[in-house]
Design a protein around this motif. Structure first.
Motif, PDB file in Angstrom:
ATOM      1  N   GLY A 102       3.751  -4.960  -5.267  1.00 32.73           N
ATOM      2  CA  GLY A 102       2.535  -5.478  -5.887  1.00 32.73           C
ATOM      3  C   GLY A 102       1.508  -4.357  -5.909  1.00 32.73           C
ATOM      4  N   ASP A 103       0.594  -4.397  -6.880  1.00 29.41           N
ATOM      5  CA  ASP A 103      -0.376  -3.310  -7.067  1.00 29.41           C
ATOM      6  C   ASP A 103      -1.583  -3.907  -7.785  1.00 29.41           C
ATOM      7  OD1 ASP A 103      -1.605  -0.834  -7.549  1.00 29.41           O
ATOM      8  OD2 ASP A 103      -0.166  -0.219  -9.085  1.00 29.41           O
ATOM      9  N   ALA A 104      -2.763  -3.805  -7.199  1.00 31.35           N
ATOM     10  CA  ALA A 104      -3.956  -4.358  -7.854  1.00 31.35           C
ATOM     11  C   ALA A 104      -5.212  -3.673  -7.322  1.00 31.35           C
ATOM     12  CB  ALA A 104      -4.066  -5.862  -7.625  1.00 31.35           C
ATOM     13  N   GLY A 165      -1.601   2.155 -16.902  1.00 37.08           N
ATOM     14  CA  GLY A 165      -0.819   1.149 -16.204  1.00 37.08           C
ATOM     15  C   GLY A 165       0.674   1.437 -16.348  1.00 37.08           C
ATOM     16  N   HIS A 166       1.485   0.515 -15.821  1.00 37.06           N
ATOM     17  CA  HIS A 166       2.911   0.823 -15.668  1.00 37.06           C
ATOM     18  C   HIS A 166       3.719  -0.444 -15.428  1.00 37.06           C
ATOM     19  CE1 HIS A 166       1.992   0.314 -11.329  1.00 37.06           C
ATOM     20  NE2 HIS A 166       0.840   0.845 -11.683  1.00 37.06           N
ATOM     21  N   ALA A 167       4.996  -0.374 -15.787  1.00 33.15           N
ATOM     22  CA  ALA A 167       5.916  -1.402 -15.320  1.00 33.15           C
ATOM     23  C   ALA A 167       6.053  -1.272 -13.813  1.00 33.15           C
ATOM     24  CB  ALA A 167       7.273  -1.253 -15.998  1.00 33.15           C
ATOM     25  N   MET A 172       6.966   1.237  -7.485  1.00 31.92           N
ATOM     26  CA  MET A 172       5.594   0.938  -7.897  1.00 31.92           C
ATOM     27  C   MET A 172       5.376   1.353  -9.349  1.00 31.92           C
ATOM     28  SD  MET A 172       1.949   1.765  -6.095  1.00 31.92           S
ATOM     29  CE  MET A 172       2.268   3.468  -5.679  1.00 31.92           C
ATOM     30  N   HIS A 173       5.795   2.576  -9.681  1.00 35.44           N
ATOM     31  CA  HIS A 173       5.579   3.095 -11.038  1.00 35.44           C
ATOM     32  C   HIS A 173       6.908   3.178 -11.762  1.00 35.44           C
ATOM     33  CE1 HIS A 173       1.798   5.060  -9.211  1.00 35.44           C
ATOM     34  NE2 HIS A 173       1.469   3.953  -9.835  1.00 35.44           N
ATOM     35  N   GLU A 174       7.135   2.226 -12.664  1.00 34.70           N
ATOM     36  CA  GLU A 174       8.343   2.253 -13.479  1.00 34.70           C
ATOM     37  C   GLU A 174       7.943   2.497 -14.935  1.00 34.70           C
ATOM     38  OE1 GLU A 174      10.435  -1.425 -12.704  1.00 34.70           O
ATOM     39  OE2 GLU A 174      10.915  -0.839 -10.648  1.00 34.70           O
ATOM     40  N   TYR A 196       4.305  -6.044 -15.457  1.00 36.80           N
ATOM     41  CA  TYR A 196       3.502  -4.833 -15.637  1.00 36.80           C
ATOM     42  C   TYR A 196       2.257  -4.870 -14.757  1.00 36.80           C
ATOM     43  CZ  TYR A 196       6.239  -4.121 -19.882  1.00 36.80           C
ATOM     44  OH  TYR A 196       7.263  -3.938 -20.765  1.00 36.80           O
ATOM     45  N   ALA A 197       1.857  -3.683 -14.319  1.00 34.45           N
ATOM     46  CA  ALA A 197       0.534  -3.507 -13.713  1.00 34.45           C
ATOM     47  C   ALA A 197      -0.385  -2.987 -14.814  1.00 34.45           C
ATOM     48  CB  ALA A 197       0.597  -2.529 -12.556  1.00 34.45           C
ATOM     49  N   VAL A 198      -1.392  -3.791 -15.153  1.00 33.97           N
ATOM     50  CA  VAL A 198      -2.368  -3.411 -16.185  1.00 33.97           C
ATOM     51  C   VAL A 198      -3.644  -3.007 -15.459  1.00 33.97           C
ATOM     52  CG1 VAL A 198      -3.673  -4.214 -18.192  1.00 33.97           C
ATOM     53  CG2 VAL A 198      -1.314  -5.008 -17.823  1.00 33.97           C
ATOM     54  N   GLU A 199      -4.199  -1.838 -15.797  1.00 32.93           N
ATOM     55  CA  GLU A 199      -5.287  -1.308 -14.971  1.00 32.93           C
ATOM     56  C   GLU A 199      -6.295  -0.462 -15.740  1.00 32.93           C
ATOM     57  OE1 GLU A 199      -4.090   1.616 -12.003  1.00 32.93           O
ATOM     58  OE2 GLU A 199      -2.014   1.403 -12.617  1.00 32.93           O
ATOM     59  N   PRO A 200      -7.187  -1.139 -16.489  1.00 36.52           N
ATOM     60  CA  PRO A 200      -8.221  -0.384 -17.192  1.00 36.52           C
ATOM     61  C   PRO A 200      -9.132   0.406 -16.256  1.00 36.52           C
ATOM     62  CG  PRO A 200      -8.599  -2.760 -17.391  1.00 36.52           C
ATOM     63  CD  PRO A 200      -7.249  -2.574 -16.789  1.00 36.52           C
ATOM     64  N   PHE A 229     -10.190  -2.038 -12.667  1.00 33.97           N
ATOM     65  CA  PHE A 229      -9.648  -3.345 -12.276  1.00 33.97           C
ATOM     66  C   PHE A 229      -8.176  -3.374 -12.633  1.00 33.97           C
ATOM     67  CE2 PHE A 229     -14.103  -4.370 -12.299  1.00 33.97           C
ATOM     68  CZ  PHE A 229     -14.250  -5.370 -11.356  1.00 33.97           C
ATOM     69  N   GLU A 230      -7.363  -3.958 -11.754  1.00 32.64           N
ATOM     70  CA  GLU A 230      -5.912  -3.980 -11.978  1.00 32.64           C
ATOM     71  C   GLU A 230      -5.312  -5.261 -11.417  1.00 32.64           C
ATOM     72  OE1 GLU A 230      -3.730  -1.126  -9.562  1.00 32.64           O
ATOM     73  OE2 GLU A 230      -2.063  -1.102 -10.988  1.00 32.64           O
ATOM     74  N   HIS A 231      -4.326  -5.794 -12.145  1.00 27.51           N
ATOM     75  CA  HIS A 231      -3.476  -6.848 -11.618  1.00 27.51           C
ATOM     76  C   HIS A 231      -2.017  -6.524 -11.945  1.00 27.51           C
ATOM     77  CE1 HIS A 231      -5.986  -9.913  -9.887  1.00 27.51           C
ATOM     78  NE2 HIS A 231      -6.724 -10.048 -10.965  1.00 27.51           N
TER      79      HIS A 231
HETATM   80 MG    MG Z   1      -1.067   0.725 -10.677  1.00 24.24          MG
END
Ligand code: MG
Ligand code: MG
Length: 245
Positions: A102-104, A165-167, A172-174, A196-200, A229-231
């Motif tokens: 998880g990454d946020a 961001g990333h899959a 963590m980073h795909e 996906y981790a979306v992180e503007p 911000f990221e989820h």
């Molecule tokens: Mg991330």
């Protein structure tokens, strides 16, 4: 890659640990507190939940969270920096549960912050949710970044290009990456089970960045404030599920 229901269940558990790291670090934000202390309270959550850190040791990163104040965009190393009234601080947290990540991240104010800082936080968080709204089966990957960019730029801000961001799943980073802007082509079609981790990362000034001598801390080139911000979000048949809440 498409994840099974069982894999997504594990990522949901990792996401809950990350959400708890957000909760405890947010509760600790006040003038006089060091970023090292924020790292400590976040590490206690990992310990208590039997989770591992995906940040600690990542290319040698020395902490379980990133703490990035004011004009620092991302990847700040927790340490002796003392939070001051009026600062904004970005806190990025991650956890591994049963091999799944998880990454946020969030950005918050310390005490009373300026109207401009408040607006930056509101716009950046809103840009994340505009991106998440695009995460439905049949849409294209870069519909996400297009939506993020529209919100940020409509407010007169810019989105960072060099960090994206990333899959996410068993790493963590795909691949693929998830830019916060329209990269010129629509990208892959979104399917059920993709995560996906979306992180503007949104700057008040221009999008350009530089890295400090520590090799990690990324700052805005023009010294303007930046928020992040990221989820971590799963695309399911009935729409997006935010796993890091
Ligand atoms: Mg991330
Ligand atoms: Mg992150």
């Amino acid at each position: 890659m498409r994840r099974s229901a069982d894999e997504i269940a594990k990522m949901r558990r990792a996401g809950k640990v990350v959400a708890e790291m957000h909760e405890v670090t947010r509760a600790a934000l006040r003038p006089g507190v060091t970023t090292a202390y924020l790292n400590e309270v976040a590490a206690e959550v990992l310990e208590r939940r039997g989770a591992r850190s995906n940040f600690l040791g990542y290319h040698g990163f020395p902490a379980v969270i990133c703490t990035s104040p004011n004009d620092m965009i991302v990847h700040g190393i927790p340490g002796e920096y003392v939070l001051e009234e009026g600062d904004i601080i970005s806190v990025d947290c991650g956890a591994i549960v049963e091999g799944y990540h998880g990454d946020a991240a969030y950005t918050a104010g310390v005490g009373e912050i300026s109207p401009e800082a408040r607006r930056l936080l509101e716009v950046t968080e809103r840009s994340l949710w505009a991106g998440i709204d695009q995460m439905v089966v049949g849409n294209r990957l870069h519909d996400i970044g297009r939506a993020v960019q529209q919100v940020a730029e409509a407010a007169g801000y810019s989105v960072v290009r060099e960090y994206v961001g990333h899959a996410i799943g068993t790493e963590m980073h795909e691949q693929p990456q998830v830019p916060n802007y329209w990269p010129g082509s629509p990208g892959p079609t979104l399917k059920s089970g993709m995560v996906y981790a979306v992180e503007p990362m949104v700057n008040v000034g221009g999008p350009d960045t530089y890295v400090l001598d520590d090799g990690w801390s990324v700052l805005t080139e023009d010294g303007s404030l930046s928020a992040h911000f990221e989820h971590t979000i799963a695309i399911l048949d009935d729409g997006p599920e935010v796993l890091t809440v």
